[in-house]
Structures are given as C-alpha cells and as structure tokens.
Design a protein around this motif. Structure first.
Motif, short mmCIF file in Angstrom:
data_model
loop_
_atom_site.label_atom_id
_atom_site.label_comp_id
_atom_site.label_asym_id
_atom_site.label_seq_id
_atom_site.Cartn_x
_atom_site.Cartn_y
_atom_site.Cartn_z
N LEU A 143 2.92 -32.24 -9.89
CA LEU A 143 2.36 -32.07 -11.23
C LEU A 143 1.11 -31.21 -11.20
CD1 LEU A 143 2.92 -32.97 -14.13
CD2 LEU A 143 1.39 -34.91 -13.75
N VAL A 144 0.23 -31.44 -10.24
CA VAL A 144 -1.01 -30.66 -10.16
C VAL A 144 -0.71 -29.20 -9.84
CG1 VAL A 144 -3.17 -30.35 -8.92
CG2 VAL A 144 -2.44 -32.64 -9.54
N ILE A 145 0.15 -28.96 -8.86
CA ILE A 145 0.48 -27.58 -8.50
C ILE A 145 1.12 -26.86 -9.68
CG2 ILE A 145 1.93 -26.13 -7.04
CD1 ILE A 145 1.55 -28.20 -4.82
N GLY A 146 2.10 -27.52 -10.34
CA GLY A 146 2.79 -26.90 -11.46
C GLY A 146 1.89 -26.66 -12.65
N ALA A 147 1.09 -27.67 -13.03
CA ALA A 147 0.23 -27.54 -14.21
C ALA A 147 -0.88 -26.52 -13.97
CB ALA A 147 -0.36 -28.90 -14.57
N ALA A 148 -1.55 -26.60 -12.81
CA ALA A 148 -2.64 -25.67 -12.52
C ALA A 148 -2.13 -24.23 -12.50
CB ALA A 148 -3.29 -26.03 -11.19
N THR A 149 -0.93 -24.03 -11.95
CA THR A 149 -0.35 -22.68 -11.93
C THR A 149 -0.03 -22.19 -13.33
OG1 THR A 149 0.61 -23.13 -9.74
CG2 THR A 149 1.48 -21.25 -10.97
N ASP A 150 0.52 -23.07 -14.16
CA ASP A 150 0.83 -22.69 -15.55
C ASP A 150 -0.44 -22.29 -16.30
OD1 ASP A 150 3.46 -23.13 -15.14
OD2 ASP A 150 3.67 -24.78 -16.57
N TYR A 151 -1.48 -23.10 -16.19
CA TYR A 151 -2.73 -22.79 -16.87
C TYR A 151 -3.33 -21.49 -16.34
CZ TYR A 151 -2.33 -27.73 -18.17
OH TYR A 151 -1.88 -28.94 -18.64
N SER A 152 -3.18 -21.26 -15.04
CA SER A 152 -3.71 -20.04 -14.43
C SER A 152 -2.96 -18.81 -14.94
CB SER A 152 -3.59 -20.12 -12.91
OG SER A 152 -4.37 -21.19 -12.39
N LEU A 153 -1.65 -18.93 -15.09
CA LEU A 153 -0.86 -17.81 -15.61
C LEU A 153 -1.32 -17.42 -17.01
CD1 LEU A 153 2.68 -18.91 -14.40
CD2 LEU A 153 1.51 -16.81 -13.74
N LEU A 154 -1.61 -18.43 -17.83
CA LEU A 154 -2.07 -18.16 -19.19
C LEU A 154 -3.41 -17.44 -19.18
CD1 LEU A 154 -1.27 -18.65 -22.17
CD2 LEU A 154 -2.66 -20.73 -22.08
N LEU A 155 -4.32 -17.90 -18.34
CA LEU A 155 -5.64 -17.28 -18.27
C LEU A 155 -5.55 -15.86 -17.73
CD1 LEU A 155 -8.80 -18.04 -18.51
CD2 LEU A 155 -8.69 -18.02 -16.03
N VAL A 156 -4.75 -15.63 -16.70
CA VAL A 156 -4.61 -14.29 -16.12
C VAL A 156 -4.03 -13.32 -17.15
CG1 VAL A 156 -3.37 -12.92 -14.40
CG2 VAL A 156 -4.44 -15.07 -13.74
N ALA A 157 -3.05 -13.80 -17.95
CA ALA A 157 -2.47 -12.95 -18.98
C ALA A 157 -3.52 -12.53 -20.00
CB ALA A 157 -1.32 -13.68 -19.67
N ARG A 158 -4.36 -13.47 -20.39
CA ARG A 158 -5.45 -13.16 -21.33
C ARG A 158 -6.45 -12.19 -20.69
NH1 ARG A 158 -6.07 -14.05 -26.90
NH2 ARG A 158 -4.89 -15.88 -27.48
N TYR A 159 -6.74 -12.38 -19.42
CA TYR A 159 -7.69 -11.52 -18.72
C TYR A 159 -7.18 -10.08 -18.67
CZ TYR A 159 -10.80 -9.94 -14.94
OH TYR A 159 -11.72 -9.28 -14.17
N ARG A 160 -5.87 -9.96 -18.45
CA ARG A 160 -5.27 -8.62 -18.42
C ARG A 160 -5.43 -7.94 -19.78
NH1 ARG A 160 0.70 -9.03 -17.09
NH2 ARG A 160 0.05 -9.04 -14.90
N GLU A 161 -5.21 -8.68 -20.87
CA GLU A 161 -5.39 -8.13 -22.22
C GLU A 161 -6.84 -7.70 -22.45
OE1 GLU A 161 -3.89 -10.46 -25.48
OE2 GLU A 161 -2.33 -11.36 -24.23
N GLU A 162 -7.76 -8.56 -22.04
CA GLU A 162 -9.18 -8.29 -22.30
C GLU A 162 -9.69 -7.11 -21.48
OE1 GLU A 162 -11.06 -9.71 -24.59
OE2 GLU A 162 -9.41 -11.00 -25.24
#
Length: 710
Positions: A221-240
């Motif tokens: 759960l921790v590996i999956g959730a942390a990775t999901d949240y990280s993917l969302l943040l990285v996508a936003r970072y790329r936009e910014e």
C-alpha cells in the motif's frame, strides 16, 4: 534539510525490515473479539493445565506393521524430546493406530518460541533418529503455524523486491528517464521505512497487533500510494516548468496544484481504512490504523521529500529529456490537442457520450452478475498455504490411520453441575469419536468418558478419577473423526452450541474448530456492517471536495459497479481457472476497502482537474481538457498500483493471492474503463448539472462567458 530529515528516518527505520517477526503474530485466537466463545475458552483453558504450549502432532507412518522393537525405539525417541530447546515436558507417549501402521504423539511447543524454527528442528531431529522405513510428519496447530510463518518469510525480501522491480520498470517506460524513477522510488521507500518504524514500536508497546498479512499489505500500500502521489506531483511539475523559468516557482506551482487531490485522495483512503476499527476481528481492526499510518507517510513524502529532490535536480530530473521554458506557447494553447491517444478518446466521448457510458455500464453489469458464484464463506486451515505443505500432508495421513481431529480437539468448559449433560451431548455427536475430561489423578491428565460415565484407569474396580474443578467449572475435550478444519467439524461446533443453549447454558465451546467458526462469523458480520459505512463516509468526503452532490453520487455508483464487476470476474477465475477451494469472508471486505478507496483516487485526480478546467472553460470542455491532461499520469498510476498489488501473489498465502488478483484487476478496470470512458462520458452527457447545487451548475466557465460576450 528535508532530504536530510527523510534520510535520517530511513536510516533508522531501514533495519526494522528484518525485525518485524519480533512483534508480529499469526495466531488466529489472538485476533478474535474478547466476547467470542473460543476466546473465553482459550483464556480459561490455561487453568486446567500446566502447559500453555502450542501442540504439534508428530506422526510416524510405515508401509508394514510396526514391530514391538520399533515402537520401543519410537517411545525412547519421544522421551528424549524435552531435552530440545522450547519443547515442553508434557510430551505424550506413542499412540499406535488400530491398523498398526502408524504412531502419533502430541508435542507441546513453548508459545514464546519461534514456532517455525522449533518445528523444523523437531522434524530434523526425529527424521535423523527414526527407524528405517518410517516416514515422519509434523502437523497439528504448530505444524500449520510453521507453514504460515514460512510462507510469510518472503515478505521482507521477495515481496519488496518484486514490487520495487515492477514499479521501477514501469517508471522507466513512463518517463524514459533515469533520474525520475530513482527519485520516485526513493520517495516510496523512505515513506515505507518511516511507516515501518512507527508501526514496529506501536506493536512493541502492544498498542496495535501486527501479523504477516498486515505487514505485507502495508508494504504494498505504501509503495503503491506514494508512487501514485509522486506521479501526480511530477506531472504538475512538468507543466509548471513550461510556464516558469526558475525551478522554485515551478515546484511551488506543482505543490499548489497537486496538494488538494493528494490530500483528498489520501484522506479518502484513510477514512475507508479507519472504518475497519469498527470490526470485531482484531485482524481487521488493526489493519485500519497500520495502513493509515502508511498512507500518512506516503502523502508526507510525496509533498515534502519529492519536491525537495525535484528542486535539487531542477530540469535535469527529466534527463535525457529537457522540458523547455515556453510560456508563450502555453498561453496560446486552446482546445484539445490534435494528436495522442487521450485527445482521440476525448473527441470520441464528445461525439457519442451516451453510447459510450451505456455500453460500458452494460459490460460492467455483465460481470456483476457472477458475484453469487464467489464462495467466500471460509476455507479450511490446511488450504491457507498454497503449494507444498508438510502439515497438510501430515493431516491427510493422520486421517488415514487416526481420527481426523487428533491433536485439535473440541474443548468445552462448563459448570461442574452440568458435567453429565455436557458429556452426553458430546457423545451424541456423530463426528466426535471420543470424549475425555481433565483429571489430575489420571496418568495422561485426562480420563475418557463413556456412556456409563468416566472410565477408570488401572485394574477393574479402581475408582474413577475425579475431574479437575476450577472455580466450579470443568474442561471436557472431544476428538473428532473428521479433520478439525472441515465443514463437518464446524457444523458439529454449531450444533453443540445450539443444544447447549437449552441443555447446559453455562457450556462454552472452544478449540481450533470453534476459533475458525467464530472468525468466519465475525468476518461476515464485519463485511455487512462496515461496507455501507465506508460508502457513506467517502460520499461525504467527495461532497466536501467537489462542492457537489450529483458528482459524488455518480462517482460512488460507478466505483461500486466496478467493484462488483471485479468480484464477479474474480469468482469465475477462482472457481474455473485457479480452482481455489473458496475464500475467506474477509476477502470481499478487504477488496472493497482497497478498490473503493483507491478506485475513488483516480476519479478524484480526474474530477478535481475537470472542476479546475470547468471554472475556466465550462463543464463539457472541462471534461475533455481534464481527461486529456490527466489521462497519461492517471493511467500510469493505475498500472503502478496494479503491479504493486499483483506482487502480493508471490507470497503463497491463499488470502493474499486472491486479494492481489481482485485489487490488481479492479484497479486496471477503474483505470482503463471507469475513469477513462464511463465517468467522462456520463459527466459530459449530464453537463453543468453534474455540479449541482454549486454555482458552477448554473453559470458557464470564464472562457464560455468571454466567447458569449464576443
């Protein structure tokens, strides 16, 4: 500074991966509610015996009838067992079978010992000294506990390794970068180290209970959730990075854009998990806080550690790609891009929304129709471990030469005045082969009971042994002719309890079979109570987040349908492809908790972006733009989460393998069908009314207002 803090936490928590077995337990009785009959019998049983050891049934089987010399040799061998560490003195003498081909003995193992190690040592010692031509099995409660322990032994190494390798490969494919996968996996691992450190000490202080099953789910759960949240943040970072030239403005913009969906997603999962605290079974209720701690650290690492790493790397994080600073192009971009899979799906939804959501709904409901085929009413203990099992083989061999329930008797504690009534009820049960009563005056500590009462030991005319009486209660044990974990044994326990309700109200039935019965009953009750509550709680959270009533109801409904489809398809796969014997009643509950809570995650990621775009461009354009922008990142997150849960299948435990399939399949279903087609098509078809009663349901977006004004 943030990176240093997380490095310190990881450095302290890392070594605890190899120490979890010090604070965990797989004993079923420990997880039963205190009010359960089996629990109360277990507590009172210690008063009738000097040993609280876990019994191992040692079985010797030969092809030919055992000779007197071999029997003597086996007796001497058993007498020497107390010399081994953690083997208690109350080893029974050898008990020959009626056919003369087998001998069994009961060997109590100290409950403080590492059961797996002691069982392995016991087996090695006996095999080395057993007569030629004699096959040895170690079975019974201790044997099955050892099998479970061995199966869970791969959690720290195999499970974690498979999950991390799977995620790393997916991230390499998604990012085509070397640094980003390392940054994201570091975020996940540091979160897991901090969570494990916290959970370990809470278990050590006996604030929570920890089992191998809970530990495995925490890791995934921790590996999956942390990775999901990280993917969302990285996508936003790329936009910014395309909008802002300096990396500080870009990372701050990414945090502001990702914090709401990440916190909303994590809060939804935590709320669903904490509802498990309402469970009567401690194995369920303890998972709630343990997994919630993991989600908290997953969110913290994604919102603090990962931004710090990305800030340190800057644009180099995407190497060998380079994200160009191009605000003018971003400012002039309008509408949906012409190329790419997600723009194509968006245009398809724009043309035929009603057809798409109608067809996908019917397809999902077709899967729901197979739910009645799911056999989730419990499985025998011997079926919990997949693959080879000495304890299971020994149980089968035991049933060929002795009563199937040998070593795992039904235990009944009752008032002394009701002794005769209780004994008669037990003797009347066809599945019970013999009954004994605790007695300090008999050589074995128990005296057999016949239809004429307690049978005397020694020469004819010897007085019958007096039963052991503790606070006015006595202990009777019944050996069954059927395996203790069989359906017939469970029905015998239920029948006895029904009869005792009238014939001997003080009688309480315990033992291995009663523990299974009470666990199944509590699990079914938990499932029926907790699932509706989780739905209500998540619905309220979504209403607050989306400031709407219609959208949350739609999201909950589609997620429940998706869960039903996953369970229906799983029933077909379990019954006809894997040929599983059934499922634990907790499997649908756990599947529901993870699929609804995690499935809602992707709808939250989508709908928060759709709402953001709808405020600017109107609802229908907002749906199309939101789907196009989030399609890639949410799909990647879904594939990552499915892969991490699928990794649970490397642990040869029936429950975890079934949970792995249900959640992995359900997450992919949510990712590729529900979130990609059903929800966007429904939202597009409904239009502005999806946001009712918010103001957004009554007015167009800013872009629509400007267009109308022109």
């Amino acid at each position: 500074m943030l990176i240093l803090i997380w490095l310190t936490a990881a450095g302290i928590g890392g070594p605890y991966f190899g120490k979890v077995n010090e604070v965990s337990s797989n004993d079923q009785t420990a997880y039963l509610p205190e009010s359960a009959e089996a629990t109360r019998v277990q507590e009172l049983q210690d008063q009738f015996t000097d040993s609280d050891g876990i019994p191992a049934v040692v079985l010797f089987v030969a092809d030919q009838e055992l000779t007197e010399e071999q029997l003597t040799e086996l007796g001497d061998l058993l007498e020497s067992l107390p010399e081994l560490e953690y083997i208690e003195d109350e080893v029974s003498p050898p008990i020959p079978s009626d056919d003369g081909l087998a001998v069994q003995a009961f060997v109590p193992i100290n409950s403080d010992a590492d059961i797996g190690t002691v069982v392995a040592t016991l087996g090695d010692e006996l095999r080395a000294s057993a007569p030629d031509g004699v096959i040895l099995y170690v079975t019974g409660p201790a044997g099955f506990s050892a099998d479970l322990g061995e199966a869970f032994a791969g959690i720290d190494g195999l499970l974690l390794g498979v999950a991390l390798v799977a995620v790393f490969i997916i991230l390499i494919i998604v990012y085509r970068s070397f640094l980003l996968p390392i940054a994201v996996l570091s975020t996940s691992m540091f979160a897991l180290c901090a969570a494990l450190l916290t959970v370990w000490w809470l278990a050590r202080w006996e604030i929570i209970l920890l089992s191998g099953q809970t530990q495995g789910i925490l890791f995934i759960l921790v590996i999956g959730a942390a990775t999901d949240y990280s993917l969302l943040l990285v996508a936003r970072y790329r936009e910014e990075l395309r909008i802002h030239e300096d990396k500080w403005s870009a990372i701050w913009g990414a945090i502001k854009g990702a914090v709401e969906p990440i916190l909303a997603s994590g809060s939804t999962v935590i709320a669903g998990l904490l509802m498990l605290l309402l469970s009567d079974l401690k194995s369920n209720s303890t998972l709630g806080p343990v997994a919630s701690i993991g989600i908290v650290f997953a969110m913290l690492s994604a919102l603090t550690l990962l931004p710090a790493i990305l800030f340190a790397f800057g644009r180099t994080a995407f190497w060998p790609k380079r994200i160009k600073y191009d605000p003018e192009t971003v400012a002039t971009e309008h509408g949906i891009p012409s190329q790419g899979i997600w723009p194509k799906i968006a245009r398809m939804i724009q043309k035929r929304p009603r057809v798409i959501w109608s067809v996908t709904t019917l397809a999902l409901l077709a899967g729901v129709a197979f739910i009645p085929q799911l056999k989730a009413d419990g499985v025998a203990q011997s079926e919990l471990v997949l693959g080879a099992s000495e304890a299971r083989d020994g149980q089968e061999a035991l049933g060929e030469h002795f009563p199937g329930g040998s070593g795992s008797p039904i235990q009944v504690i009752a008032n002394e005045e009701e002794l005769d009534d209780v004994a008669n009820v037990m003797l009347d049960q066809s599945a019970i082969e013999d009954v004994s009563i605790s007695s300090q005056d008999s050589p074995s500590g128990t005296a057999p009971v016949t239809e004429d009462g307690i049978q005397a030991f020694g020469p004819p005319g010897t007085p019958a042994p007096e039963p052991t009486v503790v606070d006015g209660t006595v202990l009777l044990q019944g050996t069954m002719s059927v395996p203790a974990d069989s359906t017939d044994a469970s029905q015998t326990v239920r029948d006895m309890r029904d009869i005792f309700a009238d014939a001997a109200p003080s009688a309480m039935v315990g033992g291995v079979t009663a523990t299974d019965v009470d666990t199944i009953d509590a699990s079914i009750q938990d499932r029926n109570v907790i699932i509706p509550i989780i739905l209500a709680v998540i619905l309220v959270i979504l209403m607050i987040l989306l400031r709407s009533i219609v959208a949350p109801v739609l999201l909950i409904t589609t997620t429940v349908i998706s869960f039903g489809t996953a369970m229906g398809v799983s029933a077909l796969v379990f019954n006809h492809l894997f040929d599983f014997p059934g499922a634990d009643p907790a499997v649908p509950l756990y599947g529901f908790v993870f699929l609804v809570a995690l499935g809602i995650d992707y709808n939250i990621f989508l709908m928060t972006r759709v709402r953001e775009e709808s405020l600017k461009h109107g609802t229908r354009q907002g749906v199309l733009r939101g789907l196009t922008v989030t399609g890639g990142v949410i799909t990647s997150a879904g594939v990552v989460l499915a892969a991490t849960f699928a990794a649970l299948s490397v642990i040869p435990i029936l429950f975890l393998v079934q949970l792995a399939f249900i959640v992995a399949f359900g997450v992919l279903l949510d990712t590729f069908i529900v979130r990609s087609l059903l929800v966007p098509a429904l939202t597009y078809d409904i239009g502005r009314a999806i946001w009712w009663p918010a103001k957004l349901s009554r007015k167009p977006g800013k872009h629509e207002q400007r267009t109308a004004a022109q």
